[in-house]
Design a protein around this motif. Structure first.
Motif, short mmCIF file in Angstrom:
data_model
loop_
_atom_site.label_atom_id
_atom_site.label_comp_id
_atom_site.label_asym_id
_atom_site.label_seq_id
_atom_site.Cartn_x
_atom_site.Cartn_y
_atom_site.Cartn_z
N GLU A 89 -26.91 4.39 44.97
CA GLU A 89 -28.25 4.88 45.28
C GLU A 89 -29.16 4.89 44.06
O GLU A 89 -30.36 4.62 44.17
N ILE A 90 -28.63 5.18 42.91
CA ILE A 90 -29.45 5.18 41.70
C ILE A 90 -29.86 3.75 41.35
O ILE A 90 -31.01 3.49 40.99
N GLN A 91 -28.95 2.79 41.50
CA GLN A 91 -29.30 1.39 41.26
C GLN A 91 -30.34 0.91 42.28
O GLN A 91 -31.27 0.19 41.94
N PHE A 92 -30.17 1.33 43.53
CA PHE A 92 -31.12 1.00 44.60
C PHE A 92 -32.51 1.56 44.25
O PHE A 92 -33.52 0.87 44.37
N SER A 93 -32.54 2.80 43.78
CA SER A 93 -33.81 3.43 43.41
C SER A 93 -34.47 2.69 42.25
O SER A 93 -35.68 2.49 42.25
N TRP A 94 -33.67 2.27 41.27
CA TRP A 94 -34.19 1.53 40.12
C TRP A 94 -34.92 0.27 40.59
O TRP A 94 -36.01 -0.05 40.11
N ARG A 95 -34.32 -0.45 41.53
CA ARG A 95 -34.92 -1.69 42.03
C ARG A 95 -36.23 -1.44 42.77
O ARG A 95 -37.12 -2.29 42.76
N LEU A 96 -36.35 -0.30 43.43
CA LEU A 96 -37.54 -0.03 44.24
C LEU A 96 -38.68 0.62 43.47
O LEU A 96 -39.80 0.67 43.96
N LEU A 97 -38.41 1.14 42.29
CA LEU A 97 -39.44 1.85 41.53
C LEU A 97 -40.28 0.90 40.69
O LEU A 97 -39.78 -0.05 40.10
N ASP A 98 -41.57 1.21 40.64
CA ASP A 98 -42.49 0.54 39.75
C ASP A 98 -42.19 1.03 38.33
O ASP A 98 -41.52 2.05 38.15
N LYS A 99 -42.67 0.34 37.30
CA LYS A 99 -42.45 0.85 35.95
C LYS A 99 -43.12 2.21 35.82
O LYS A 99 -44.18 2.45 36.39
N CYS A 100 -42.49 3.08 35.10
CA CYS A 100 -42.89 4.49 34.95
C CYS A 100 -42.76 5.28 36.24
O CYS A 100 -43.29 6.37 36.36
N GLY A 101 -42.05 4.73 37.23
CA GLY A 101 -41.77 5.46 38.46
C GLY A 101 -40.74 6.55 38.20
O GLY A 101 -39.98 6.50 37.24
N ARG A 102 -40.72 7.55 39.08
CA ARG A 102 -39.83 8.70 38.90
C ARG A 102 -38.81 8.79 40.02
O ARG A 102 -39.12 8.57 41.17
N LEU A 103 -37.61 9.15 39.64
CA LEU A 103 -36.54 9.42 40.59
C LEU A 103 -36.23 10.90 40.53
O LEU A 103 -35.96 11.43 39.45
N LEU A 104 -36.30 11.57 41.68
CA LEU A 104 -35.89 12.97 41.76
C LEU A 104 -34.61 13.02 42.56
O LEU A 104 -34.56 12.55 43.70
N LEU A 105 -33.59 13.56 41.96
CA LEU A 105 -32.30 13.73 42.63
C LEU A 105 -32.00 15.22 42.64
O LEU A 105 -31.99 15.86 41.59
N ALA A 106 -31.81 15.78 43.82
CA ALA A 106 -31.48 17.21 43.94
C ALA A 106 -30.20 17.34 44.74
O ALA A 106 -30.04 16.75 45.81
N LEU A 107 -29.27 18.11 44.20
CA LEU A 107 -27.98 18.34 44.86
C LEU A 107 -27.83 19.83 45.14
O LEU A 107 -28.09 20.65 44.26
N PRO A 108 -27.41 20.18 46.35
CA PRO A 108 -27.19 21.61 46.63
C PRO A 108 -25.96 22.11 45.88
O PRO A 108 -24.97 21.40 45.74
N GLN A 109 -26.03 23.34 45.39
CA GLN A 109 -24.88 23.93 44.69
C GLN A 109 -23.70 24.12 45.64
O GLN A 109 -22.57 24.23 45.20
#
Length: 151
Positions: A89-109
């Motif tokens: 999923e992180i690699q997938f997000s990298w491919r879809l983001l424009d330069k300076c794009g942000r990825l927010l990943l939130a995991l429940p405790q």
């Protein structure tokens, strides 16, 4: 994550309706929220659920994902609908983001080993070129925001 009017955002499903509605208000009519789902049946349900929000569209995962220059990708939860892993999923997000794009990943405790999973995600993201903008751990969630900088 602060979103600006006019930004294009991808939300990896599953996600809560209230959260999507808040995002839609942040990006306004000039922006767009694309919800990525793994199943065609979920797609129909989500289209009906968000029919009152013109800035929200539903996309089914696959080669039909047209847009590849998102300003932000948001992934809430440890798994996607199909149960794919962090690295994919992180690699997938990298491919879809424009330069300076942000990825927010939130995991429940409540997710087993959420802190270890977050550390693993940060390591994977940094290896791809994401620069950590924020990391936070509280009683309910742990989250990370990485910014895509091209080398």
């Amino acid at each position: 994550m602060a979103l600006k009017r006019g930004e294009r955002v991808l939300v990896i499903s599953p996600c809560e309706e209230g959260f999507v509605r808040v995002l839609a208000k942040q990006v306004g009519d000039a922006g767009a929220i694309d919800i990525l789902t793994d199943h065609v049946m979920n797609s129909a349900m989500l289209k009906q659920q968000y029919s009152d929000l013109p800035s929200v569209s539903i996309q089914v995962r696959g080669p039909a994902v047209k847009h590849v220059a998102y300003q932000a990708v948001i992934w809430l939860g440890a798994m996607t609908e199909s149960g794919s892993d962090l690295a994919r999923e992180i690699q997938f997000s990298w491919r879809l983001l424009d330069k300076c794009g942000r990825l927010l990943l939130a995991l429940p405790q409540s997710h087993p080993d959420s802190n270890a999973s977050l550390d693993e995600a940060i390591e994977i993201g940094n290896g791809l070129g994401f620069v950590s903008r924020m990391k936070r751990r509280c009683d309910e969630h742990c989250m990370w925001i990485g910014v895509k900088y091209l080398r």
